[in-house]
Design a protein around this motif. Structure first.
Motif, short mmCIF file in Angstrom:
data_model
loop_
_atom_site.label_atom_id
_atom_site.label_comp_id
_atom_site.label_asym_id
_atom_site.label_seq_id
_atom_site.Cartn_x
_atom_site.Cartn_y
_atom_site.Cartn_z
N PRO A 202 0.81 -1.22 0.00
CA PRO A 202 0.00 0.00 0.00
C PRO A 202 0.85 1.27 0.00
O PRO A 202 0.37 2.34 -0.39
CB PRO A 202 -0.79 -0.11 1.30
N ALA A 203 2.11 1.18 0.43
CA ALA A 203 2.95 2.37 0.56
C ALA A 203 3.53 2.79 -0.78
O ALA A 203 3.51 3.98 -1.14
CB ALA A 203 4.06 2.10 1.57
N THR A 204 4.11 1.84 -1.50
CA THR A 204 4.66 2.11 -2.84
C THR A 204 4.12 1.02 -3.77
O THR A 204 4.82 0.05 -4.09
CB THR A 204 6.21 2.10 -2.83
N PRO A 205 2.88 1.14 -4.19
CA PRO A 205 2.24 0.10 -5.01
C PRO A 205 2.92 -0.05 -6.36
O PRO A 205 3.72 0.80 -6.79
CB PRO A 205 0.80 0.60 -5.16
N PRO A 206 2.63 -1.15 -7.07
CA PRO A 206 3.32 -1.43 -8.34
C PRO A 206 3.38 -0.27 -9.33
O PRO A 206 4.40 -0.13 -10.02
CB PRO A 206 2.52 -2.62 -8.89
N PRO A 207 2.35 0.59 -9.47
CA PRO A 207 2.48 1.69 -10.43
C PRO A 207 3.68 2.60 -10.15
O PRO A 207 4.24 3.18 -11.09
CB PRO A 207 1.16 2.45 -10.27
N HIS A 208 4.10 2.73 -8.88
CA HIS A 208 5.28 3.55 -8.57
C HIS A 208 6.53 2.92 -9.18
O HIS A 208 7.39 3.62 -9.73
CB HIS A 208 5.45 3.67 -7.06
N LEU A 209 6.66 1.61 -9.09
CA LEU A 209 7.82 0.92 -9.66
C LEU A 209 7.73 0.89 -11.18
O LEU A 209 8.75 1.01 -11.88
CB LEU A 209 7.90 -0.50 -9.12
N ARG A 210 6.50 0.76 -11.69
CA ARG A 210 6.32 0.76 -13.15
C ARG A 210 6.72 2.11 -13.74
O ARG A 210 7.27 2.18 -14.85
CB ARG A 210 4.87 0.42 -13.48
N GLU A 211 6.44 3.18 -13.03
CA GLU A 211 6.82 4.51 -13.49
C GLU A 211 8.33 4.61 -13.68
O GLU A 211 8.82 5.18 -14.65
CB GLU A 211 6.34 5.56 -12.48
#
Length: 370
Positions: A202-211
């Motif tokens: 919930p803190a750094t969900p997959p879209p953050h890494l995908r970005e």
């Protein structure tokens, strides 16, 4: 200067790999992963200021991720580590991104785990810093399992790390997260980069890494089902598999480049002559010389060939020179350009050295033409 508390594992001669922690944890976050990685790497895991065994006064109010990165570089320098692989979780991952952008010559390969190029703006972190400075960490520590893990899972040692952290240093780390935003610099990262996302984070969900993966040239993204924010503690097997594949890539790529530059026959002969006594040296050559130095995009292969020819003449390594004259031809140098390089060595390395070099190169070029 005081250094970050750290733990080093693995052979001193192996490729260095630095492991960074998440806010509120210690290097114990890596307990289920680091021992396995240390079989093939010199693993150095470190504690944030005021966390684990690191002194709280290494950081102050208004700190930045750049300040933490400088502490990591100071630690690496103290250990004699110039270039290293780096993997970090959350705030530790942000430190890795900063190093890859601002100190690319130090980061050979990068893995960013459950982290982000920004952490949802400054306000939530400013509010958390103010809360901790006012009330301490007891309340946040009680809620840590819900932020870090999926329901029903916890690691008591890490929750205790959170409870025992120094409030002032923890708040200063919150200041660093509040000010962090590298989104406009991600395209500058040249290190081979792996992103690992916890699918339930919930803190750094997959879209953050995908970005990040979409912006960093050539980056790869792995999502781990069932993992929340502290994936190395909750899903160590999946994280270990991903990291082994990523950081072992330098050996594979090094062997590919070695064959491209020196040719299959030479490499095959070297491999055939390999013994138990020379195996570690051959691994060192493939991993460091070819997997790290020759793959660095700062210089072209043509430029590296010219530098290598000069260095070999300077030290009188004429057998190696013959091999690298052939390599220079593969890397696009003409006989005339090779001659010009050797003529340059006559001025700076001496005429006798250049005389021997010309004789060696002439023999090789004649064989190549034949």
């Amino acid at each position: 200067m005081n250094l970050l508390n750290h733990r080093a594992e693995g052979p001193a001669s192996a490729q260095p790999l630095l492991l960074g922690p998440s806010l509120g944890t210690s290097y114990a976050l890596w307990d289920k992963v680091a021992p396995e990685l240390s079989i093939t790497h010199r693993v150095v895991r470190w504690d944030l200021p005021g966390h684990g065994g690191s002194a709280a006064d290494l950081i102050a109010e208004g700190a930045t991720v750049g300040d933490l990165a400088r502490l990591v570089l100071a630690l690496a320098d103290s250990l004699g580590i110039e270039r290293f692989g780096y993997a970090g979780v959350s705030l530790g991952g942000a430190v890795g991104l900063y190093l890859a952008v601002h100190h690319p010559q130090r980061v050979g390969s990068l893995a960013v785990i459950c982290s982000s190029a920004h952490f949802n703006g400054a306000k939530p972190w400013q509010e958390r810093a103010a809360l901790v400075r006012r009330e301490g960490l007891a309340g946040l520590a009680e809620n840590a399992p819900a932020r870090w893990f999926t329901s029903g899972f916890t690691v008591p040692e890490l929750v205790q790390n959170h409870r025992d952290a120094d409030p002032a240093a923890y708040a200063a780390c919150c200041d660093a997260l509040a000010a962090f935003d590298l989104r406009d610099r991600l395209t500058e990262i040249s290190s081979p980069t792996l992103l690992i996302a916890g699918r339930e984070d919930p803190a750094t969900p997959p879209p953050h890494l995908r970005e990040i993966a979409d912006a960093v040239p050539g980056a790869a993204l792995v999502e781990i089902p069932g993992a929340s924010h502290l994936a190395p503690a909750q899903c160590p097997g999946a994280v270990l598999t991903a990291l082994r594949a990523h950081f072992g890539e330098s050996v594979k790529r090094g062997m590919e480049v070695r064959r491209e530059v020196l040719g299959d026959p030479h490499v095959d002969r070297a491999q055939a002559r390999q013994t138990a006594f020379t195996a570690r040296f051959q691994d060192f050559i493939s991993r460091y010389a070819w997997g790290e130095i020759w793959t660095d995009p700062t210089l072209s292969r043509r430029e590296r060939s010219m530098i290598t020819l000069t260095a070999l003449v300077a030290h009188g390594h004429y057998d190696e020179l013959a091999m690298h004259v052939r390599a220079a031809r593969r890397n696009g140098l003409t006989p005339e350009e090779i001659g010009a390089v050797l003529l340059q060595t006559a001025v700076y390395c001496g005429v006798p050295a250049a005389n021997s070099a010309f004789a060696t190169a002439q023999r090789v070029l004649a064989e190549e033409e034949g």
